[in-house]
Structures are given as C-alpha cells and as structure tokens.
Design a protein around this motif. Structure first.
Motif, PDB file in Angstrom:
ATOM      1  N   PRO A  64       0.798  -1.227   0.000  1.00 25.98           N
ATOM      2  CA  PRO A  64       0.000   0.000   0.000  1.00 25.98           C
ATOM      3  C   PRO A  64       0.835   1.284   0.000  1.00 25.98           C
ATOM      4  N   VAL A  65       1.301   1.667  -1.167  1.00 28.78           N
ATOM      5  CA  VAL A  65       2.005   2.944  -1.299  1.00 28.78           C
ATOM      6  C   VAL A  65       0.947   4.039  -1.412  1.00 28.78           C
ATOM      7  N   ARG A  66       1.092   5.086  -0.614  1.00 27.05           N
ATOM      8  CA  ARG A  66       0.136   6.192  -0.686  1.00 27.05           C
ATOM      9  C   ARG A  66       0.849   7.490  -0.979  1.00 27.05           C
ATOM     10  N   LEU A  67       0.234   8.303  -1.809  1.00 24.78           N
ATOM     11  CA  LEU A  67       0.889   9.527  -2.268  1.00 24.78           C
ATOM     12  C   LEU A  67       0.294  10.761  -1.620  1.00 24.78           C
ATOM     13  N   GLY A  68       1.083  11.831  -1.648  1.00 23.94           N
ATOM     14  CA  GLY A  68       0.601  13.125  -1.182  1.00 23.94           C
ATOM     15  C   GLY A  68       0.805  13.300   0.302  1.00 23.94           C
ATOM     16  N   PHE A  69       0.846  14.540   0.765  1.00 27.98           N
ATOM     17  CA  PHE A  69       1.125  14.777   2.185  1.00 27.98           C
ATOM     18  C   PHE A  69      -0.038  14.329   3.069  1.00 27.98           C
ATOM     19  N   LYS A  74      -1.766  11.668   2.386  1.00 29.50           N
ATOM     20  CA  LYS A  74      -1.727  10.204   2.257  1.00 29.50           C
ATOM     21  C   LYS A  74      -3.118   9.607   1.973  1.00 29.50           C
ATOM     22  N   ASP A  75      -3.860  10.283   1.129  1.00 31.67           N
ATOM     23  CA  ASP A  75      -5.195   9.775   0.807  1.00 31.67           C
ATOM     24  C   ASP A  75      -5.251   9.175  -0.598  1.00 31.67           C
ATOM     25  N   ASN A  76      -4.082   9.029  -1.239  1.00 33.79           N
ATOM     26  CA  ASN A  76      -4.064   8.636  -2.642  1.00 33.79           C
ATOM     27  C   ASN A  76      -3.266   7.354  -2.845  1.00 33.79           C
ATOM     28  N   PRO A  77      -3.936   6.195  -2.899  1.00 31.09           N
ATOM     29  CA  PRO A  77      -3.207   4.944  -3.127  1.00 31.09           C
ATOM     30  C   PRO A  77      -2.604   4.936  -4.532  1.00 31.09           C
ATOM     31  N   LEU A  78      -1.411   4.420  -4.644  1.00 25.05           N
ATOM     32  CA  LEU A  78      -0.716   4.427  -5.931  1.00 25.05           C
ATOM     33  C   LEU A  78      -1.520   3.692  -6.994  1.00 25.05           C
ATOM     34  N   LEU A  79      -1.950   2.483  -6.705  1.00 24.48           N
ATOM     35  CA  LEU A  79      -2.889   1.794  -7.593  1.00 24.48           C
ATOM     36  C   LEU A  79      -4.141   1.538  -6.766  1.00 24.48           C
ATOM     37  N   GLY A  93     -10.724  18.109  -5.733  1.00 23.23           N
ATOM     38  CA  GLY A  93     -10.662  16.888  -6.512  1.00 23.23           C
ATOM     39  C   GLY A  93     -10.668  15.689  -5.574  1.00 23.23           C
ATOM     40  N   ALA A  94     -10.322  14.530  -6.105  1.00 24.62           N
ATOM     41  CA  ALA A  94     -10.514  13.282  -5.370  1.00 24.62           C
ATOM     42  C   ALA A  94      -9.406  12.994  -4.358  1.00 24.62           C
ATOM     43  N   TYR A  95      -8.246  13.606  -4.552  1.00 27.72           N
ATOM     44  CA  TYR A  95      -7.123  13.336  -3.646  1.00 27.72           C
ATOM     45  C   TYR A  95      -6.451  14.649  -3.292  1.00 27.72           C
ATOM     46  N   THR A  96      -5.432  14.563  -2.468  1.00 26.99           N
ATOM     47  CA  THR A  96      -4.886  15.792  -1.927  1.00 26.99           C
ATOM     48  C   THR A  96      -3.405  15.945  -2.247  1.00 26.99           C
ATOM     49  N   SER A  97      -3.121  17.053  -2.876  1.00 28.22           N
ATOM     50  CA  SER A  97      -1.729  17.440  -3.051  1.00 28.22           C
ATOM     51  C   SER A  97      -1.630  18.886  -2.571  1.00 28.22           C
ATOM     52  N   TRP A  98      -0.622  19.589  -3.007  1.00 25.46           N
ATOM     53  CA  TRP A  98      -0.400  20.929  -2.455  1.00 25.46           C
ATOM     54  C   TRP A  98      -1.503  21.909  -2.820  1.00 25.46           C
ATOM     55  N   GLY A  99      -2.319  21.564  -3.794  1.00 28.29           N
ATOM     56  CA  GLY A  99      -3.446  22.427  -4.122  1.00 28.29           C
ATOM     57  C   GLY A  99      -4.261  22.782  -2.889  1.00 28.29           C
ATOM     58  N   ALA A 100      -4.360  21.822  -1.982  1.00 31.54           N
ATOM     59  CA  ALA A 100      -5.183  22.032  -0.789  1.00 31.54           C
ATOM     60  C   ALA A 100      -4.549  23.031   0.172  1.00 31.54           C
ATOM     61  N   THR A 101      -3.279  23.349  -0.040  1.00 31.14           N
ATOM     62  CA  THR A 101      -2.621  24.283   0.878  1.00 31.14           C
ATOM     63  C   THR A 101      -2.511  25.680   0.285  1.00 31.14           C
ATOM     64  N   THR A 102      -3.075  25.885  -0.904  1.00 32.62           N
ATOM     65  CA  THR A 102      -2.972  27.225  -1.486  1.00 32.62           C
ATOM     66  C   THR A 102      -3.607  28.308  -0.625  1.00 32.62           C
ATOM     67  N   PRO A 103      -4.648  27.988   0.180  1.00 34.52           N
ATOM     68  CA  PRO A 103      -5.188  29.057   1.035  1.00 34.52           C
ATOM     69  C   PRO A 103      -4.130  29.698   1.928  1.00 34.52           C
ATOM     70  N   SER A 104      -3.097  28.926   2.306  1.00 38.52           N
ATOM     71  CA  SER A 104      -2.065  29.520   3.162  1.00 38.52           C
ATOM     72  C   SER A 104      -1.354  30.663   2.455  1.00 38.52           C
ATOM     73  N   VAL A 105      -1.266  30.575   1.133  1.00 39.21           N
ATOM     74  CA  VAL A 105      -0.638  31.671   0.387  1.00 39.21           C
ATOM     75  C   VAL A 105      -1.675  32.729   0.015  1.00 39.21           C
TER      76      VAL A 105
END
Ligand SMILES: Cc1cc2nc3c(=O)[nH]c(=O)nc-3n(C[C@H](O)[C@H](O)[C@H](O)COP(=O)(O)OP(=O)(O)OC[C@H]3O[C@@H](n4cnc5c(N)ncnc54)[C@H](O)[C@@H]3O)c2cc1C
Ligand code: FES
Ligand code: FES
Lengths: 159, 342, 783
Positions: free
Chosen positions: C88-93, C95-100, C324-336
C-alpha cells in the motif's frame, strides 16, 4: 510490415535507409538516428516542437511519413550551426533571452529559419505569423519575436 | 503516438495512381500533405491498409491562370497558393481563406488544397483518441448508433465540415475535376459534399480530386472570407463565411454567401441573391436581412460538435456573414486585391 | 567604485558591478538552441522497459475485478501490476491517494493497473487488454454541492467531503468595521480549472542497481523532497537503507506542476522493482492533460468597505476550493492566498475562511502563484467596484491604500522594501488613465503582493550550496536549487562570479543530481533567487575571504587594498596576481589547502502560528499591471492593445531573464483571463489537447512592456527579491477591470470568453434579440 528504401539527406549527410511505411520522420530522427533535437510535444501537429525544414520549408515531422521525405533535404536544429559557428538565429535566440525551458526552442528556430530563408525581410507581423503554429509556455513569445527581428534587421543591413 | 501499419505507394503519374486506387478500393486512402489524415490515423479513426502518395505527381502540383480563370492542381500546397501573385491580386477571398487555415508551419508548406477540401468532418466527440472515445458508446460516425453532439441524440451524424477553403471557393462558383481510372467528371464544388456526416464526400472509393477550377475574375466583383475562432492561429473555425459579390454600376447583380464550420457540408444561403439583387452594393440594411437569414438557416444545423457553445456559434453566424458580405461588396466597388486592400 | 545616484526617487549608494544587473544570456541556452540539451524524452537506458498506466473508466465506482490474464499473455509484456498486487504505497502529504486503486476509484484519473513492456506500443496494447469490471457509484463534481449532507462521499472513511484543514483567520473586528464603513461592495467571483501545459510532458525512469540502490531520472521541482518520497516507497516495498538518487534532466517547464511526486514516478519505481529492469514512463500529451494536476477552481465571496476618504476598513472573504478526489499541495494554497487577502493594500480588519472539498474531479495542484491569482482576481475586481462606489478614481483609490515600507500587516507580514506606490505610478502614467477614449476601448489596472524572500511552509526554508575552485580559476557550484527553465542557474552563476571576481563563463552550476548537490526544499514560492542566491552568495563569500587572505600573504599587500575582479587581484587599478596562479600555489605547497566552501542558508522568515500570523517571507514583492483592451461588441472578443507590467524586484540581477519571467507570466495570465479552461464534464476532461485547450499563440501575443522598480532589499542577494510567479498574478483582474471600463460590464467568472462578454452586454442593455436585430436592423450584441 515491409521496410522500404529511403534515400534522404539530413543536415547535409546522405543516408540510405530502409524504413517501415508507418514510421514518421520524427520517429526516424529521434529513435533511429538519435537526432533528439526535434521534440514531440503533442504528436498531432499542434505544438510545433517537432518542426524541421524539408527542402528549406518548415513542416511537422510528427505528421510526415519518413518515406514522404525521400529525396529531400532535411535540416534539424542539430544542423543549423555550420562548422562550429552558430547560425545567426541561434546566436540571437541566446542573446535575446528567447530560450527558457528550451523545449519549444528547436521548433521555433526551424520555423524562424524557414522564414529567414524564404522572406529575409519579414516584419513583425510576418514573424509572428511564421511562429504562430508553435506553442511556447515560458516566454510569452516576446523575446522570441525580438530575436528573429534582430536577425532580419541584420540581414537588411548587409544589403 | 505511433501510426498503425499500412503499405505505402508513391505512384509516378496520375494514371498509376488511379490504377492503384481502383485496385485497392475502400482500404486505400490518398495521402496528400497528411496533416489531416495522419492525425486521424494516429487517433485510430481510419485504418487504411494502403496509402497512395501524391508526392510525385507533378501534374497535380501546378497552379496557373488561364483565360477561363484559375486552375489549381489538387496537390498544390497552401503556401504556393498564397505566393501566387494573381491570387493576391484577383482572388482576395481565396487568399484570406487559405491564410486562415491552421498556421504556416503546421500545414502551409505541406498541406494541399485538395486535402483541405477532402478532409473529413469533425466533431469534439469523434476527433479524439481511442482512449477518449472508449469511455462512451460508439457514435454514428464511428459505426455506432448515437450522436453526442445533437441534443437528445440523433440517428444521423452531426459533425461539421471544417474546410476553410470550401466556403469561399463555392461562393466563387468553383468547379472540381474528379477522376477515376475510367472516368473524368467535372462538377460544381458544392456537389463534392454529400451533407451526410458519416461520409461527407460524394467521391467513390476509386476516385480522386485532381483539379479545382475557379472562374476568371470579372470587373465589379469582390470576394471575402471571414473566420471566427478564439485564437488568431491554429484554431479551426467556430463559424466561417465566404462571400462573392458581383456589382454593376454600384448595384449588386449576383451574390453568393456560404457559411462554413456549422453544418455537415458548406452551407449555401439560398435567399441571399433574392434579397441583395439590384440593391446598392454594401447596403447595410439588406445585408443585415441576409445575415439574419443565414443565422436562421444555420440554426437548424449547428450541433454541439465543438467545445464552444451552440447558441454562441449560432448567433455569430449573422455577425460573420455580415462582415464577409460587407467586405466583399467594398472590394467589388474598390476593385482592390488582398495586399492592396490592406 | 561608489557613486551617488538618484533612483526611483530614493537616494542610495550604487555600486558598480561587473556581472550583477547585466543582461547575461542563460548559461544553458547554447545547449538548448543547438539541440544538445537532454530532456526526459531523450533519455534511454540499456534494457529499458516502457511503462504505461491504466486509468479508470468511471468517476466513482467499485472495482469488482481486474483481469490481467490477456495482458500478461501478450508477448513483450514483462510486468503487470494491479492494486491487489502491490504493497500500500500512498501519495501526497495527506496520504489519501493509493498508488494503484483497489476496491474503489474516485475519479477518471484513478490509476487501476500498470504494465511494463519492451516497447511503448506493446505497453499500450497490454493496457487495452486489461479487463476491469466496475460497479458505478453516484458521483459529485460541484464542491458546493459536495458539502451538502446528502452528497455522496468521495472517501467514506473521511466521513465528510470537507477536508480537515484549518483555513480560517480573523484579525481585528470585521463586523465592527462593517458598521463604520461608508461604502461597501459584496460580490461572488469564480475561477476555473487551468493547467500548467508544460511543453515537455511528464516522465520518469527508475533504475535499480544490483544492491537495490535506486536512481530516478525525473522532472521534478523538489529533488530533495522527491528523494524522501521515493525512500518511503522503497520502505513500503521492504527495501531499507538503500541509496536513492534523483537525477533531473532538463525540464520542459514547471510552473508548479512538479511540486509533488506523482503516480507515474512511483509506478516506474514499482515496475522497475518487479521487472528488475529500468522502466520509463513518459506521458503523451493527452495523458499530460488528464493525469497531471491542474490549478483548482474557486468560488469566492468577498465584501470590502472603506470610509469616506476611501481608506479600506475591512475585507471579508470566504472561499470554496475544488480539491478533486485526492490531496496534493493544491489544498494548501489558502495559506498563500492569506497573504494578498490580509496584506494587499492596507486593510486593518480581515476575515477569511476557505473550504477545500473532495469531489470526483481530478485532484488539484498549485500552479504559478500558488492560489494568489485566484484570490487577487476577486480582491482587485472588488477594489475597482469599491472605488466606483466611493466615487474615487481607481488609481487614486489604490494610492490611498497602498502598502508602504515599514508596514506590518494584520497577518504580521513585515513589509521591508516596498515599491508598490512606484509601480502604481508607472502604470498610471504609461496608460494615461482617465483620458477620453474611443468606443469599446478601456483601461484597467491591478496590483499584487507575493512572497519575495522564501516562504516558510516547512520547518526549513533552506538551501545548501557547495563551491569548489579548480587550478585554473574555474568555479563549480553545487546548488540545491532547481532550474526548470526560469534561469536560476544563470542567476546563481552571476552571483558567484560577481563575488569571486570571475566571469559567468567560468562558473558551472550543477543542480541536477541529489548525489552531488546539497539539500533544498524545492523550487516554489519564487524563492530560488532569494534563498538559493543567498546560499550561493554565502558560500562564495567564504571563498572570497580565504582568497583575499592568501593573496595578501602572497603579495604582501593588505587585504583591504586588494581588489578581486576580472580573474585577478588588483592593487590601485593594476593587476598583480591572477586568481589561477594563486589557486595552483595553494595546494602545490606543504600543508596546502583546496579552495572549497559550503553554506546553508535558511532565510529569517517565520512559520505561521496557530492563528496564521507570522512573517512567512523575509521580504515581499510587489507589482502593478495595466492593460488597454478593445472589445468587439458584436462578437464579444477582447483584444489587448497595450500591456504594462511594473514589478518591484528588489534588484534586477539579470534584466534579460527578468523580462522573460514577466512576459511569460503575463501571457499565461492573459490566457487565464480570456481563453484557458479545462472543460470538465462530469469529471471528464473534454479538451485534453492543444487544439481545444487554448494556450495563446504568437499571433495573439501581446506587446507587453516590463518596468522594473528596484528597491534594493536589505536581505536579498545584492538586494534581489523573487519574481518567478508574480507576472501572472494580477493579469486577470486588470483585464476584467479594463473590460468594465470599456463597455460597462463586469465579468466575475474566469475565463472571460467572448460568449460571456456578449451575455453580459445583453443583460446590461436588456436586449432580447441577437446578432442583427430584426427590427432595428442594427448589429446587436447578443448572448
Ligand atoms: C493543428 C491543426 C490545425 C488545423 N487547422 C485547420 C484549419 O484551421 N482549417 C482547415 O481547413 N484545416 C485545418 N487543419 C486540417 C488540415 O491540416 C488542412 O485541412 C490541410 O489543408 C489538409 O491538407 P493535406 O494535404 O495535409 O490533407 P491530407 O491529410 O493529406 O488529406 C486529407 C483527406 O483528404 C483526402 N485527400 C487528399 N487529397 C485528395 C485528393 N486529391 N483526392 C481525394 N482525396 C484526397 C485524404 O485521403 C484525406 O482523407 C488543421 C490540422 C491540424 C493538425
Ligand atoms: S509534436 Fe509535432 S506538432 Fe507537436
Ligand atoms: S521556452 Fe519553454 S516552451 Fe518555449
């Protein structure tokens, strides 16, 4: 599928090759001949990254069969510099800051070279038209246009 | 993206080419510049087993002015049309249309006028990769039985003819020469188009377009082409219009208006002659009437086959029609070619 | 040389530099202009396989079965992997995005299986032979809808579609300020999906050696963090204590797209691991459009008010962001986004909250500006509206509220140097605001604030540099920075060359390889010039001191009489000792020494506190853009006649590259404003190609004038601040404001397409007919 003979001159070198009919000129250059200067940015004619000169005219190598180039002279970005001397367009792109990530650069140079060969006195609008089939995401085109203008200007001075 | 496999022929003369077409039949495609065909092959929309190249057919690569007008070989490159002085001087509408096709380095130096006229129709649901299309049912054009571009679905294909040169050439009453191994026929260009989205050309499998004949310019005539797209380059038209206006003593005597990119074939607006005939050339009120007619006519055809909204494209038909007619009328009166007019 | 000079109205001391401030060509330009530069597209390793990913057929569905038998049987296929086959490799900070994905897919972009084959076409065919049985689930695509209680859940275990992120702040008292305000505006704005469109598509090659050390060739903006992510994946594979080396070939554009590691990179690693051969995954253009993360759409509610004199009293904003369906840095743009919201113009009372919402759309990523363009679109549009309500000229209104040096904003941002007033002046003078104009033509302006001195998002905002000099006076600089085309290598070379008295050609900057380059947090937040520049400067300074000491010893001249320039030491204008000679002597001698130095620079900025207060950046960049547009009222098309972009850059280390950043940023901003849009139909990208995703062409390109305001920042390397992102920040509101000025309609939703402009004209005029009005026979604006 059967390979067919292909006589072609690329950057002044003559090649006698056998290629499959479905090989594009871009695949021939990049994969068979390791001339990776031409880039595939889309594979469907839109981005301009794969542009090369065929008998001095800019064409999309991703939409040209290698066999269709039979008997022609192809120039790629690798063939622009002559005897170690950069082409004036290359020099101008470098000096004017027309190169950023560089992925569009070879296509842009080939379109610009095609223009310079066919219309050495092109004005701003003609330059923009000549590169209008090339997408550049980095430069906003400004510096590229300036770089081509400078070369066209120089060729005017020489007269 | 690789091309599927096929066999390649490069006939040395027209006769040989027609022989090949005759023997290969429907599995074969003519390869001109390839800038339309090869994209479709990469997308898996067509899979011909044979390509017959026009590259070596010098007889199809000639453009010349004769007493009867302009004779353009089907394999003449777009750039050669643009560079041909008589076109610049006497057929400004044709010049504008060819110039508006894509962009110079995409197809002007390799794409041909024949390929431009014979390109297949387009639709945002059809002209996509296999991967993209796999997510939906097969549409009419791809051999299935549905249409995503028509609201509520349709048993017909609602793709659009996107040739930029067809509207103006039809407006100028151009004819085409069609050849097969055993037959040569000459017909008005509009008859090349079937208005059937699934198979938009009336060419038989063994036939080839060899020549386009454009009537000689007459004094007092003017032509113009208009194209609306988001971008000034690369884009296919959302709406286009070709207009021909013949005047005598400042009055319109003959006129044609053909709308492009909205229907399955180039769309001739029938009422234009009746409304504009004998009116002063460039009469804005009359042109407005015609433009409205054009919009109403087009409205019955425009489908959701491009990413731009149908309503917008429909409304723009009137604007683009009006601009084309107005400029053609101005040219008819001023008698200026494209470059002079600039 | 010291010389007093008037600049930008400020008296200051100006030094004369040999390479700083010069229009120097990019150090990699020759390779790129001759076709020598190698991109991931151009790399091939012996025995390399080609990987490919199978994406979901549904936006939301259970996976019932993945049948790989046919694919495995295809000759040339070496490895086929599904979600069931891998750990179970998970991506993103988050960790809500399984690789497959196993069990469930949540967007069309979901990776369901992957193959490695000996040829790309075989891999493509193998993918098409994988049979997946799905059971479709109801899906949700609108973030506002997704917040409703009855909405389907994208991640059931998360219990809600609202991401648990703390984006909310309130400084001062907005409610009280609302009572005091004389003029108020309250509006809703929205922005849409746009994507980076790097000309070089994404790709990676993963290669294990016999001891399971991993090398990854990849396009990344974050080599050090990527190294860490890849380490984690190895750990999950059970590979411990091995070396991970990240090599960056030339990158065909970044713009924020390469801020995270993605499925294709980790997938290449897994495929290589199972196949025991190097594996390359390279995206085609369509895949680049559907499987990379775009900038997210936002809905923004803003109200703002001012007093009688036009002084801003409050700004109250709330936002909904489609994650979107998973979380990457897009979700942290409010901080900027907080930065412009609290600190663009002086505004004492501020409230802001943002909701990031899961949907079944593709997942989002930061893109050039990191949320700032979305926030600034709402703020600067509303500023124009408020100025109009207050009856104050738009330029004057901005002057009244402009930030000034020495300000501390409600968020605690400490404004050091600030050229905003000068930027506003430059733009208003150039575009002659207020002069009478022809029909359909209008002018508009908008400003920006952005981080210019790093941005402390992680515990460290640092960057390391190692410098060594050889026997010939040549300098090798090993930097943590990432050059994606923006030219950071050149800036670093200039800084080092200036400090060491050599030419730019003498300096070779290495940034490509984590085995030889020091750590860096990544190329984001326009931080590279400032942070990597300072880091390099610090290392160069160390060397300089040692060189001076050695030279003094060798020549017997006092250190402070020695001048280091033009590859030599000078005394009273005369060269006395070439650097190369000194260097050779330094180690061909008993107890000799090598000329090497390292430096780690971490800027004096602060992590934000619990209430989001904190001086995030060591300094801030400012700018104002002005534009003159012409609107074709029959078609709704907007033409840009003139454009001017004034930026406070601290110091222009290289005006040539600076112009390039600005021109490029501006055109990207114009596309954002007018034409660019990922058309999403129920989660599916409808325009995954350059025909229908409208990046502007050279025929649409505008003549933009870049004006540089130098404020010489105390902290910046030679006074410079960051400028990578700002070029595209205020473009959209400037254009929207100009359209309003031209034809009196305000478009609040991006992009401002011709059809929207027409619809707005129609609404304003109350006209029903369209095209040509049948009764008046006049060309009518229409919807
Ligand atoms: C990015 C992009 C943008 C484009 N934009 C435009 C545009 O704005 N406007 C536009 O009109 N087109 C556009 N095109 C389509 C195409 O490039 C042009 O229409 C071009 O003129 C086609 O000519 P060709 O010679 O390359 O045709 P080909 O691709 O060689 O042929 C097209 C079709 O016509 C058939 N054909 C060709 N010649 C003959 C003949 N003599 N007899 C019978 N059949 C024949 C072929 O079999 C094929 O089916 C665009 C293409 C691309 C890739
Ligand atoms: S790769 Fe040929 S045009 Fe994009
Ligand atoms: S320089 Fe990057 S795309 Fe043109």
């Amino acid at each position: 599928m059967n390979k067919q003979p292909l006589e072609i001159s690329i950057n002044g070198d003559c090649y006698s090759l056998a290629v499959e009919p479905n090989r594009t000129l871009l695949e021939l250059l990049r994969e068979d001949l390791d001339l990776t200067g031409a880039k595939e940015g889309c594979g469907e004619g839109v981005c301009g990254g794969c542009t090369v000169l065929m008998d001095g005219k800019p064409v999309r190598s991703c939409l040209t069969l290698a066999l269709e180039a039979s008997g022609t002279h192809i120039t790629t970005v690798e063939g622009l510099a002559q005897k170690g001397e950069l082409d004036p367009l290359q020099q101008s792109f470098i000096e004017h800051g027309a190169v950023q990530c560089g992925f569009c650069t070879s296509g842009m140079l080939m379109a610009a070279k095609g223009l310079a060969l066919n219309n050495p006195h092109a004005g701003n609008k003609e330059i923009r038209n000549a590169i209008s089939g090339h997408i550049c995401r980095c430069t906003g085109y400004t510096k590229i246009i300036e770089a081509v203008e400078a070369v066209v200007d120089r060729s005017l001075e020489k007269r | 993206m690789r091309l599927p496999p096929f066999a390649y022929d490069r006939p040395r003369d027209l006769y040989e080419a027609l022989e090949l077409l005759n023997s290969y039949g429907k599995d074969c495609k003519v390869l001109a510049g390839g800038t339309d065909l090869l994209v479709r092959m990469k997308q898996g929309l067509v899979a011909p087993t044979h390509l017959v190249s026009l590259k070596a057919l010098s007889e199809l690569a000639e453009i010349k002015e004769t007493g009867d007008g302009l004779q353009i070989g089907a394999a003449v490159k777009l750039s050669d049309i643009l560079a041909y002085q008589p076109v610049q001087d006497h057929w400004p509408g044709l010049f504008e249309a060819v110039k508006a096709i894509g962009a110079p380095s995409i197809q002007h130096f390799s794409g041909t006028i024949g390929g431009n006229l014979c390109q297949d129709n387009r639709c945002q649901f059809y002209d996509q990769s296999k991967f993209f299309r796999a997510a939906r049912q097969t549409c009419n054009k791809a051999g299935g039985s549905t249409c995503f571009a028509w609201k509520g679905g349709s048993d017909k294909c609602h793709s659009a003819c996107q040739s930029d040169s067809a509207p103006i050439l039809i407006a100028m009453d151009a004819k085409v020469v069609i050849k097969s191994k055993n037959e040569t026929r000459t017909m008005p260009l509009e008859e090349l188009y079937s208005s059937v989205g699934e198979r938009p050309l009336t060419l038989a499998d063994n036939e080839m377009l060899t020549e386009i004949l454009v009537p000689a310019p007459t004094p007092g005539a003017g032509t113009a082409f208009e194209k609306l797209a988001y971008r000034s380059s690369i884009d296919y038209a959302m709406v286009s219009a070709g207009a021909f206006v013949q005047t005598e003593g400042g009055r319109t005597t003959r006129v044609r208006l053909v709308i492009g990119a909205v229907a399955r074939g180039p769309l001739s607006i029938a009422t234009v002659e009746k409304t504009l005939k004998n009116r002063p050339a460039g009469d804005q009120q009359a042109i407005n009437e015609v433009a409205i007619d054009a919009m109403n006519t087009a409205a019955a055809f425009i489908a959701n086959n491009m990413t731009q909204p149908v309503e917008y494209r429909t409304k723009m038909v009137s604007v683009i029609a009006k601009r084309a007619l107005t400029r053609a009328a101005e040219r008819a009166i001023s008698q200026k070619g494209f470059l002079e007019a600039k | 040389m010291i010389d007093d000079q008037e600049r930008n109205g400020k008296k200051e001391i100006m030094e004369e530099f040999t390479v700083i401030g010069k229009r120097i060509s990019k150090v990699d330009a020759v390779d790129k202009a001759t076709g020598r530069a190698l991109y991931i597209q151009d790399l091939k390793l012996p025995g390399m396989l080609y990987g490919r990913i199978l994406y979901s057929k549904y936006p939301h569905a259970h996976i019932i079965r993945v049948g790989t038998e046919k694919a495995k049987a295809l000759p040339g296929v070496i490895t086929v992997l599904t979600g069931e086959d891998i750990p179970p490799v998970r991506l993103g900070f988050y960790k809500d995005n399984p690789l497959l994905k196993a069990g469930k897919v949540r967007s069309y972009r979901d990776e369901v299986a992957a193959v490695a084959a000996t040829d790309p076409e075989i891999a493509r065919e193998a993918i098409s032979l994988i049979d997946v049985t799905y059971e479709a689930l109801p899906a949700i695509f609108d973030p506002e809808e997704a917040l409703k209680p009855e909405a389907p859940l994208v991640h059931e275990e998360h219990k809600t579609n609202l991401l648990k992120m703390p984006w909310s702040l309130h400084y001062g008292d907005v409610e009280a300020a609302k009572l005091d305000a004389v003029f108020n505006v309250s509006e809703r704005f929205s922005t849409t999906w746009v994507t980076h469109c790097c000309m070089g598509t994404s790709g990676a090659i993963a290669d294990f050696d016999h001891s399971n050390n991993l090398t990854v060739y990849t396009n990344t903006q974050i080599p050090s963090l990527a190294q860490k992510d890849f380490q984690e994946t190895l750990k999950i594979l059970g590979v411990k204590d091995k070396r991970v080396r990240v090599i960056k070939p030339c990158i065909g554009g970044g713009f924020g797209s390469k801020l995270d590691t993605y499925a294709y990179e980790h997938m290449a690693i897994l495929l290589a691991w199972y196949a025991r051969r190097p594996v390359k995954i390279l995206f085609e253009r369509e895949e680049e459009f559907i499987a990379t993360s775009p900038r997210q759409p936002t809905v923004t509610y803003i109200s703002m008010g001012c007093d009688k004199e036009g002084r801003l009293l409050y700004r109250d904003m709330s936002m909904v962001l489609d994650n979107g369906a998973y979380t990457s840095w897009g979700a942290t743009t409010p901080s900027v986004m907080m930065m412009p919201i609290t600190s663009l113009y002086r505004v004492p009372n501020v409230r802001y909250s943002a909701k990031c919402v899961y949907t079944n759309n593709t997942y989002s990523q930061a893109m050039r500006g990191y949320g700032n363009p979305q926030a600034t679109f709402a703020i600067e549009s509303a500023i124009d509206m408020l100025a109009e309500a207050a009856g104050i000229d738009r330029v004057e209104f901005r002057r009244i509220n402009s930030n000034q040096p020495g300000d501390v904003t409600p968020q605690g941002l400490r404004i050091t140097s600030c050229g905003l007033p000068e930027c506003i002046e430059a733009v208003s003078k150039d575009l002659e605001f207020g002069r009478s104009r022809e029909n359909g033509v209008g002018v508009g302006l908008a400003s920006l604030i952005h981080v210019g001195g790093g941005a402390r998002i992680y515990k460290s905002d640092g960057c390391g540099t190692i410098i060594k000099m050889d026997d010939y006076g040549k300098v090798d600089v090993f930097t943590g920075a990432s050059d994606m085309g923006q030219g950071s290598d050149t800036i670093i070379a200039q800084i080092v060359a200036e400090e060491l008295g050599v030419q730019v050609d003498d300096v070779h900057v290495f940034h490509q390889d984590t085995d030889i380059c020091p750590w860096d947090v990544g190329a984001h937040a326009s931080r590279t010039t400032f942070v990597a520049g300072n880091s390099a400067l610090g290392a160069a300074k160390k060397i300089r001191l040692r060189l001076l000491a050695m030279a003094s010893k060798a020549t017997g001249v006092d250190e402070d009489k020695l001048v280091l320039r033009d590859r030599a030491f000078f005394v009273e204008g005369k060269p006395v000792l070439p650097i190369a000679k000194l260097l050779r002597g330094s180690h061909f001698t008993p107890r000799g020494e090598m000329m090497m130095a390292d430096n780690f620079y971490d800027p004096p900025n602060e992590n934000m506190g619990k209430d989001f207060r904190g001086n995030m950046s060591a300094t801030y960049s400012f700018g104002t853009h002005g534009v003159r547009v012409k609107v074709d009222e029959a078609t709704g098309k907007v033409e840009i006649l003139d454009y001017i972009a004034a930026h406070d850059v601290g110091r222009a280390i290289n005006p040539l590259l600076l112009d390039g950043q600005v021109h490029g940023g501006v055109l990207m901003g114009v596309g954002y404003a007018l034409t660019e849009q990922v058309i999403m139909e129920n989660g599916r990208n409808m325009n995954p190609d350059f025909r229908d995703y409208k990046v502007l062409t050279a025929m649409d390109a505008i003549h933009s004038k870049a004006v540089v305001i130098e404020t010489i920042d105390d902290q910046g390397p030679f006074g410079a601040k960051g400028i990578g992102e700002p070029g595209c920040v205020p473009t959209a509101p400037a254009i929207a404001n100009a359209i309003y000025d031209a034809i009196g309609v305000r478009i609040k939703d991006l992009p401002i397409t011709p059809e929207k402009v027409l619809a707005a004209i129609k609404k304003k005029n109350g006209t029903v007919s369209c095209g040509i009005d049948a009764f008046t026979q006049k060309e009518q604006a229409c919807e």
